[in-house]
Design an enzyme around this catalytic site. Structure first.
Site, PDB file in Angstrom:
ATOM      1  N   GLY A  10       0.765  -1.243   0.000  1.00 51.40           N
ATOM      2  CA  GLY A  10       0.000   0.000   0.000  1.00 51.40           C
ATOM      3  C   GLY A  10       0.791   1.286   0.000  1.00 51.40           C
ATOM      4  N   GLU A  44       4.032  -6.527   1.705  1.00 54.08           N
ATOM      5  CA  GLU A  44       3.657  -6.910   0.329  1.00 54.08           C
ATOM      6  C   GLU A  44       3.655  -5.688  -0.582  1.00 54.08           C
ATOM      7  OE1 GLU A  44      -0.296  -8.366   1.027  1.00 54.08           O
ATOM      8  OE2 GLU A  44       0.363 -10.196   2.007  1.00 54.08           O
ATOM      9  N   PRO A  45       4.795  -5.035  -0.769  1.00 52.04           N
ATOM     10  CA  PRO A  45       4.783  -3.837  -1.615  1.00 52.04           C
ATOM     11  C   PRO A  45       4.763  -4.182  -3.098  1.00 52.04           C
ATOM     12  CG  PRO A  45       7.010  -4.273  -0.848  1.00 52.04           C
ATOM     13  CD  PRO A  45       6.135  -5.358  -0.268  1.00 52.04           C
ATOM     14  N   GLY A  46       4.024  -3.406  -3.845  1.00 52.19           N
ATOM     15  CA  GLY A  46       4.006  -3.560  -5.303  1.00 52.19           C
ATOM     16  C   GLY A  46       4.423  -2.254  -5.947  1.00 52.19           C
ATOM     17  N   CYS A  78     -12.032   3.997 -28.298  1.00 58.51           N
ATOM     18  CA  CYS A  78     -13.358   4.581 -28.521  1.00 58.51           C
ATOM     19  C   CYS A  78     -14.129   4.776 -27.230  1.00 58.51           C
ATOM     20  CB  CYS A  78     -14.156   3.698 -29.465  1.00 58.51           C
ATOM     21  SG  CYS A  78     -13.373   3.590 -31.056  1.00 58.51           S
ATOM     22  N   TYR A 133       0.819  -1.384 -12.266  1.00 54.60           N
ATOM     23  CA  TYR A 133      -0.584  -1.363 -12.711  1.00 54.60           C
ATOM     24  C   TYR A 133      -0.731  -0.724 -14.089  1.00 54.60           C
ATOM     25  CZ  TYR A 133      -0.963  -2.483  -7.789  1.00 54.60           C
ATOM     26  OH  TYR A 133      -0.796  -3.084  -6.553  1.00 54.60           O
TER      27      TYR A 133
HETATM   28  N1  LLP Z   1      -1.292  -6.934  -0.874  1.00 50.66           N
HETATM   29  C1  LLP Z   1      -2.587  -7.030  -1.179  1.00 50.66           C
HETATM   30  C2  LLP Z   1      -3.427  -7.977  -0.454  1.00 50.66           C
HETATM   31  C3  LLP Z   1      -3.139  -6.212  -2.178  1.00 50.66           C
HETATM   32  O1  LLP Z   1      -4.434  -6.300  -2.464  1.00 50.66           O
HETATM   33  C4  LLP Z   1      -2.318  -5.283  -2.868  1.00 50.66           C
HETATM   34  C5  LLP Z   1      -2.855  -4.411  -3.916  1.00 50.66           C
HETATM   35  C6  LLP Z   1      -0.948  -5.232  -2.523  1.00 50.66           C
HETATM   36  C7  LLP Z   1      -0.473  -6.068  -1.521  1.00 50.66           C
HETATM   37  C8  LLP Z   1       0.019  -4.292  -3.194  1.00 50.66           C
HETATM   38  O2  LLP Z   1      -0.327  -2.981  -2.965  1.00 50.66           O
HETATM   39  P1  LLP Z   1       0.648  -1.789  -3.418  1.00 50.66           P
HETATM   40  O3  LLP Z   1       1.899  -1.886  -2.585  1.00 50.66           O
HETATM   41  O4  LLP Z   1       0.946  -1.964  -4.857  1.00 50.66           O
HETATM   42  O5  LLP Z   1      -0.134  -0.590  -3.134  1.00 50.66           O
HETATM   43  N2  LLP Z   1      -4.865  -0.953  -9.711  1.00 50.66           N
HETATM   44  C9  LLP Z   1      -4.734   0.005  -8.639  1.00 50.66           C
HETATM   45  C10 LLP Z   1      -4.099  -0.601  -7.403  1.00 50.66           C
HETATM   46  C11 LLP Z   1      -4.792  -1.829  -6.895  1.00 50.66           C
HETATM   47  C12 LLP Z   1      -4.109  -2.442  -5.701  1.00 50.66           C
HETATM   48  C13 LLP Z   1      -4.658  -3.792  -5.393  1.00 50.66           C
HETATM   49  N3  LLP Z   1      -4.074  -4.448  -4.290  1.00 50.66           N
HETATM   50  C14 LLP Z   1      -3.970   1.223  -9.134  1.00 50.66           C
HETATM   51  O6  LLP Z   1      -3.562   1.243 -10.297  1.00 50.66           O
HETATM   52  O7  LLP Z   1      -3.799   2.180  -8.405  1.00 50.66           O
END
Ligand code: LLP
Length: 414
Positions: free
Chosen positions: A240, A274-276, A344, A373
């Site tokens: 997050g 769990e960073p993305g 479109c 994303y």
């Molecule tokens: N762990 C869980 C359980 C999650 O659902 C997510 C993201 C993450 C980790 C990773 O979160 P991050 O570190 O990337 O914030 N498509 C959207 C974001 C959706 C996130 C979904 N879950 C966007 O483009 O902003």
């Protein structure tokens, strides 16, 4: 060392390699990633734990292109997978099952049947019913399965409503009262091994309050469980952490991790994060070419580029802001542009009211911070082939995904 995308003299480069050279060779639209940026951002999180026991489980949902996942693996990352597809990508990239957590709000029976025998680090369970289904599969296999309970802490992440997950009204996890029942039932269920509790309150969170609050919440539950004779192996605080799309201040990885450690240290338990986005977001740009320009109103023009909501859905879906820069800015007075894609849909606007140097057909543009994303959410809408993807490293680049062809798309249809 500064890594990633910056202006060098007259043009945008990725780690010293001109984006124009890459785009000329590979075509557009094109995702370009900086390997040094991914390394630096992974390490910023990993190092900030400063010796505190932890595991960084990169969230594949942010970007699961194989070359990116393999790079994270080589850095020592573990994985967070949200589907069988992501588990498969992780395993084929070399992650051991014990390095993978399986998250996700709706795991089908087939997915659970696949996942239970694997020996994953944990299945993060989203409901009492899911726990029963996991148990039934494990009993049939005469195996024990490692589970974590995802609790909905009813904390407002303060992010966009579409990507906030920690409020009671969101579909994620179980309320604390339900979690307590599930947790209390575990000792009598030999097929289930409780290893953790999990929270994930949303994505693109830019302030420390909610992130620290969620970590303190799971730490509190972990403490209660230990006192009740149910010690955990670790706590999973989810992902997050946000990034700065517009240059405004966001929490640094260092301050984020420091807050996590402060919240969890009283339990002495290892932390799983769990960073993305925070690892791969700033490491990617979507490079597009101008297809057309035309008048819009007295104040601005349309510039139509060859990338849109099919390659980067975020602006259309969340009204998200991404910086857009010309790859080789031309001299001349800046003007107001509505930067739009070719799809479109009127929602296919990549950037509203942007002040940019004069643009002409054929010019290259970079949509920054598209590493998370972007490709992961791309689609074939309008039968548009998925772009190629390249990884820049050591002064050159490598194609990590070839451009999809119409034949690739139609191969699925008799
Ligand atoms: N762990 C869980 C359980 C999650 O659902 C997510 C993201 C993450 C980790 C990773 O979160 P991050 O570190 O990337 O914030 N498509 C959207 C974001 C959706 C996130 C979904 N879950 C966007 O483009 O902003």
């Amino acid at each position: 060392m500064t890594t990633g995308f910056f202006n060098s003299g007259q043009e945008l480069v990725c780690d010293g390699v001109p984006l124009a050279a890459i785009a000329d060779a590979e075509g557009t639209p094109l995702y370009v990633y900086s390997a040094p940026t991914i390394r630096a951002r992974y390490r910023a999180i990993d190092d900030a734990f400063d010796g505190y026991p932890h595991a960084v489980h990169y969230a594949l949902k942010a970007n699961s292109t194989f070359g990116i996942v393999r790079l994270l693996r080589s850095l020592g990352s573990a994985a967070d997978a949200n589907s069988v597809g992501e588990i498969e990508v992780a395993r084929r990239a070399g992650f051991a099952p014990a390095d993978i957590v399986f998250t996700g709000v709706g795991k089908s029976q087939d997915e659970l049947a696949y996942a239970v025998p694997l020996g994953l680090k944990a299945i993060n369970v989203e409901s009492a019913g899911e726990l029963d289904r996991i148990e039934a599969i494990a009993q049939r296999l005469d195996a024990a399965v490692r589970v974590a309970v995802r609790i909905n802490p009813d904390i407002d992440a303060g992010s966009h409503p579409h990507i906030s997950t920690g409020l009671r009204i969101n579909k994620f996890g179980v309320p604390l009262a339900t979690a307590r029942e599930m947790l209390a039932s575990m000792p009598a269920r030999p097929a289930l091994t409780l290893v953790s509790v999990h929270v994930h309150i949303g994505s693109q969170i830019t302030s420390l309050g909610p992130l620290g609050g969620a970590a303190a919440f799971v730490a509190r539950i972990a403490g209660e469980l230990r006192r009740a004779g149910q010690p955990l192996e670790y706590v999973d605080v989810g992902g997050g952490l946000g990034i700065s799309y517009d240059g405004s201040h966001v929490v640094s990885p260092h301050d984020y991790v420091t807050a996590l450690v402060a919240a969890v240290r009283p339990t002495a338990l290892p932390i799983v994060v769990e960073p993305g986005r925070s690892i791969v977001g700033p490491a990617g740009a979507l490079v597009a070419r101008v297809i057309d320009t035309k008048p819009r109103n007295a104040l601005s023009e349309f510039v139509v580029i060859d990338a849109g909501m099919t390659e980067l859905m975020r602006p259309a879906l969340y009204d998200a802001f991404h910086r857009i820069e010309p790859v080789r800015p031309s001299p001349g007075d800046p003007r107001a542009y509505e930067v739009v894609g070719p799809v479109c849909e009127s929602s296919d606007v990549v950037g509203r009211d942007r002040i940019l140097p004069p643009l002409e057909v054929g010019d290259l543009m970079a949509i920054l911070d598209s590493g998370a994303y972007g490709s992961a959410m791309a689609s074939n809408y309008n039968r548009r082939p998925l772009p190629a993807e390249v990884l820049v490293d050591n002064g050159s680049w490598q194609r990590i995904r070839r451009r999809q062809t119409i034949d690739d798309i139609l191969a699925l249809e008799p």
